[in-house]
Design a protein around this motif. Structure first.
Motif, short mmCIF file in Angstrom:
data_model
loop_
_atom_site.label_atom_id
_atom_site.label_comp_id
_atom_site.label_asym_id
_atom_site.label_seq_id
_atom_site.Cartn_x
_atom_site.Cartn_y
_atom_site.Cartn_z
N GLY A 262 -85.08 59.71 -27.24
CA GLY A 262 -84.31 60.76 -27.60
C GLY A 262 -84.35 62.13 -26.69
N GLY A 263 -83.67 63.03 -27.32
CA GLY A 263 -83.43 64.38 -26.41
C GLY A 263 -81.88 64.32 -25.98
N ALA A 264 -81.22 63.24 -26.01
CA ALA A 264 -79.69 63.10 -25.79
C ALA A 264 -79.08 61.84 -26.62
N ARG A 265 -79.50 62.12 -27.68
CA ARG A 265 -79.13 60.84 -28.52
C ARG A 265 -77.51 60.48 -28.37
N PHE A 266 -77.14 59.10 -28.68
CA PHE A 266 -75.84 58.96 -28.82
C PHE A 266 -75.47 58.79 -30.25
N ALA A 267 -74.36 59.12 -30.52
CA ALA A 267 -73.91 59.16 -31.89
C ALA A 267 -72.42 58.85 -32.00
N PRO A 268 -71.98 58.57 -33.16
CA PRO A 268 -70.31 58.23 -33.17
C PRO A 268 -69.56 59.44 -32.97
N SER A 269 -69.98 60.59 -33.20
CA SER A 269 -69.11 61.74 -33.00
C SER A 269 -69.98 62.73 -32.30
N ASP B 74 -71.69 59.68 -26.11
CA ASP B 74 -70.85 58.86 -26.91
C ASP B 74 -71.34 57.31 -27.25
N PRO B 75 -71.00 56.58 -28.00
CA PRO B 75 -71.54 55.29 -28.25
C PRO B 75 -71.84 54.32 -27.08
N ASN B 76 -71.18 54.75 -25.84
CA ASN B 76 -71.35 53.84 -24.68
C ASN B 76 -72.20 54.96 -23.54
N CYS B 77 -73.06 55.79 -24.14
CA CYS B 77 -74.18 56.74 -23.37
C CYS B 77 -73.29 57.55 -22.35
N ARG B 78 -72.11 57.71 -22.59
CA ARG B 78 -71.29 58.81 -21.80
C ARG B 78 -71.38 60.28 -22.40
N CYS C 94 -74.97 72.72 -29.41
CA CYS C 94 -75.67 71.86 -28.46
C CYS C 94 -76.84 71.15 -29.20
N LEU C 95 -76.73 69.76 -28.72
CA LEU C 95 -78.03 69.26 -29.10
C LEU C 95 -78.81 68.43 -27.90
N GLY D 279 -84.49 56.02 -21.88
CA GLY D 279 -84.89 56.05 -23.43
C GLY D 279 -84.23 57.55 -24.23
N SER D 280 -83.55 58.40 -23.57
CA SER D 280 -83.15 59.45 -24.13
C SER D 280 -82.01 59.16 -25.18
N PHE D 281 -81.30 58.06 -25.13
CA PHE D 281 -80.20 58.00 -25.86
C PHE D 281 -80.50 57.61 -27.27
#
Ligand SMILES: Cc1cc2nc3c(=O)[nH]c(=O)nc-3n(C[C@H](O)[C@H](O)[C@H](O)COP(=O)(O)OP(=O)(O)OC[C@H]3O[C@@H](n4cnc5c(N)ncnc54)[C@H](O)[C@@H]3O)c2cc1C
Length: 603
Positions: A544-551, A558-562, A353-354, A574-576
């Motif tokens: 940060g705290g809920a960053r988006f990433a390719p995986s 996900d890259p669309n912030c879902r 869990c991140l 800003g958490s993405f």
């Protein structure tokens, strides 16, 4: 209140930089949109009617509400006094707790740090309005650093958790342009190292003559300058229907603007959308307490209405945009309310869990001087006139062994009013005059007058904003003991800087100092430094705290912030951000929110 509508296409939680652009775009595309905002709607003078004052109380200017005492037991600062303005939570009602991750033995503190502003418009109501784009390299810091040796990285781990953004500068560039157009920003393109497809800036005001010293200093150091982009209108702004007037610097910079020239998200995005008759409903003074899930979908948003009554509403899409710490907290509180269902969507307390991890602020600081023998009228311009990107160039980073760069801009420093200068004396955010009452006799009577006479109108500074190394250990948690007035667990910020951040900050602070030395002919009281080593000062920039990433393995979104495992839950404040960028973050939060909105219109 009984017949309140309770079903919408989109429910947006939070009306600041990350929430308002989504509400704007989706409402204009004929979706029904509800914005739930914890804070009040503070009206401008115009909105209140002829001859009336705005709803801002001006206590946000010097935190001069009644003095209170921190009552939370067991904290290092229990019993200390504090002041709260009307746009910040009372520290006894809803504090953040701070612990230095590298020195837990120092204990924890109650702090207001990490709250921007709880009001319609969020942090954009109080911000300094500095609206810089990130540099192209900022989006690809993992790739850009492959094979490079960094200075000031004794453990060799500075880059361990760095990831690239899931898209590059070119992909977000049209949304920067869109944000600049719709928000209302003045500045100049020439001199910036970033590529621009369109120049949507309004014309800047004439610079304050004091800023010429900063421009000269930058020029003599070989740094390329441009006019600092500021979210303040200087001309008629068609998209929001605002007419520019004479912005009063002391009220525009870092305080609520009673005139509506500062382009906060209320006056620039939400107000015009409601005025134009789109299906956008704003419910202020409504705090969302938790989200409820059914399978992979968010089925209900639970909130308390202005009278404290519990209510629910549902949306086909749910957008969380409460600002970095509070969004993570809301997701964690929801997981604790619904350990079976919601918790699994965000993988709360599961392996890998991140959520809450890689919390970020900025590496920041600067240098300040007092100019000898000259006084300037600070009321005739905005606070910052000149900026430079030269310290984000590849040459600069290679020469100094840094992983990432940053921006530098000047501040005219003491605003236009003596009282605002006195408030920020020594950057303590504690009243200068108040110091006299609590024992600092050099702050009283004749000495205070002399200080004002000597310092007013003569200060100039240069400030930097640079990327901070992402650390896995830097995180947001729910505090197990400290609860808010609704009996919900408070946000716990556990953080420190990486040693390489010290390298970055020392160097940038020195460049700021050199700008002053080179540019100002006669000065006194040269002070320079950074926030490195200052455990609680986490700044107004929280990311940060809920960053988006390719995986799914690398990020929460996900890259669309879902949220990866949820069908209709997005996080757009800003958490993405996986890295904090070498500039103030708000324009990038807004541009990304416009980017996410354009994606949402395709599903
Ligand atoms: C004094 C000051 C100066 C600053 N200067 C600059 C600057 O010059 N340039 C820059 O780029 N940035 C600046 N910032 C930072 C800027 O304000 C933030 O980066 C930006 O507002 C963050 O956007 P966000 O969407 O993440 O959160 P916000 O804009 O803070 O929006 C979050 C909103 O969510 C609401 N909310 C929170 N919890 C709930 C809940 N449970 N239910 C309902 N609503 C909720 C909040 O009340 C708030 O309105 C400054 C901030 C401050 C305070």
């Amino acid at each position: 209140m009984a017949d309140l509508r309770d079903e919408f296409d989109v429910v947006v939680i939070g009306s600041g930089a990350g929430g308002a652009p989504i509400a704007y775009e989706l409402a204009r595309a004929k979706r029904s949109v509800l914005v739930l905002e914890k804070g009040a709607l503070l009206r401008t003078q115009d909105e209140r009617g002829p001859g009336r004052l705005s709803d801002f109380k001006r206590d946000e200017m010097f935190n001069a509400g009644p003095e209170r005492i921190i009552t939370t037991p067991g904290m290092v600062n229990t019993g200390a006094s504090f002041f709260t303005s009307h746009v910040e939570p009372d520290l006894n009602d809803e504090p953040h707790v701070f612990t230095n991750v590298d020195r837990p033995q120092d204990g924890s503190k109650i702090t207001i740090e990490g709250y921007t502003a709880q009001v319609v418009g969020g942090g954009t109501q109080l911000y300094g309005a500095v609206s810089l784009r990130f540099a192209e390299r900022d989006f690809k810091l993992k790739t850009a650093n492959q094979g490079r040796q960094l200075k000031g990285d004794p453990g060799g781990d500075a880059l361990k958790h760095v990831i690239d953004w899931p898209f590059d500068y070119d992909a977000i560039e049209p949304f920067y342009a869109k944000a600049e157009h719709l928000i209302g920003i003045n500045g100049t393109v020439a001199g910036q190292i970033k590529k621009f497809s369109q120049d949507n800036y309004q014309t800047p005001l004439l610079p304050n003559p004091i800023s010429e010293f900063a421009r000269l200093g930058m020029q003599r150091l070989g740094l390329q300058t441009y006019r600092t982009p500021l979210a303040v209108i200087t001309q008629k702004h068609e998209p929001s229907g605002r007419t520019a007037g004479d912005p009063k610097v002391g009220y525009v910079n870092r305080y609520g603007d009673p005139l509506g020239y500062k382009s906060n998200t209320w006056v620039s995005l939400l107000r015009p959308t409601i005025r134009d008759g789109h299906d956008l409903e704003l419910r202020p003074n409504c705090v969302v307490t938790h989200l409820e899930a059914s399978g992979r979908k968010i089925s209900k948003v639970h909130y308390r209405d202005p009278s404290g009554n519990r209510r629910t509403v549902s949306g086909k899409l749910v957008i969380v945009a409460c600002s970095a710490i509070e969004s993570v907290r809301l997701l964690m509180l929801s997981a604790e309310e619904d350990p079976e269902n919601f918790a699994s969507l965000v993988r709360y307390r599961q392996d890998g869990c991140l959520l809450g991890r890689f919390f970020l602020t900025h590496a920041f600081g600067g240098a300040e001087v007092q100019i000898k023998g000259q006084r300037f009228d600070k009321s005739i311009s905005l606070d910052s006139d000149y900026a430079t990107d030269s310290c984000a160039s590849e040459d600069f980073l290679d020469a100094h062994g840094l992983w990432a760069g940053g921006a530098i801009y000047n501040n005219t420093s003491d605003q236009c009013l003596p009282i605002t200068m006195a408030r920020t004396e020594g950057d303590t955010d504690l009243d200068f005059f108040w110091g006299g009452f609590i024992g600092a006799q050099d702050h009283t009577s004749e000495a205070a007058l002399q200080w004002l006479n000597g310092a007013f109108g003569s200060r100039l500074s240069a400030a930097f904003m640079a990327n901070q190394i992402p650390r896995f250990e830097n995180r947001i948690e729910l505090h197990p003991d400290v609860r808010d007035k609704w009996n919900r667990k408070c946000g716990h910020v556990i953080k420190n800087f990486h040693p390489h951040d010290e390298q970055v900050m020392n160097l940038f602070a020195d460049v700021c100092r050199q700008i002053m030395v080179e540019g100002v002919p006669k000065y006194t009281e040269l002070g320079s430094g950074s926030v490195y080593g200052n455990a609680v000062r986490i700044a107004n920039h929280i990311m940060g705290g809920a960053r988006f990433a390719p995986s799914r393995e690398l990020g929460v979104l996900d890259p669309n912030c879902r949220v990866w495992d949820a069908d209709n839950l997005y996080v757009t404040d800003g958490s993405f951000m996986p890295t904090s960028g070498g500039a103030n973050p708000t324009l990038t939060i807004q541009a990304n929110a416009f980017r996410v909105a354009s994606h949402l219109l395709t599903i």
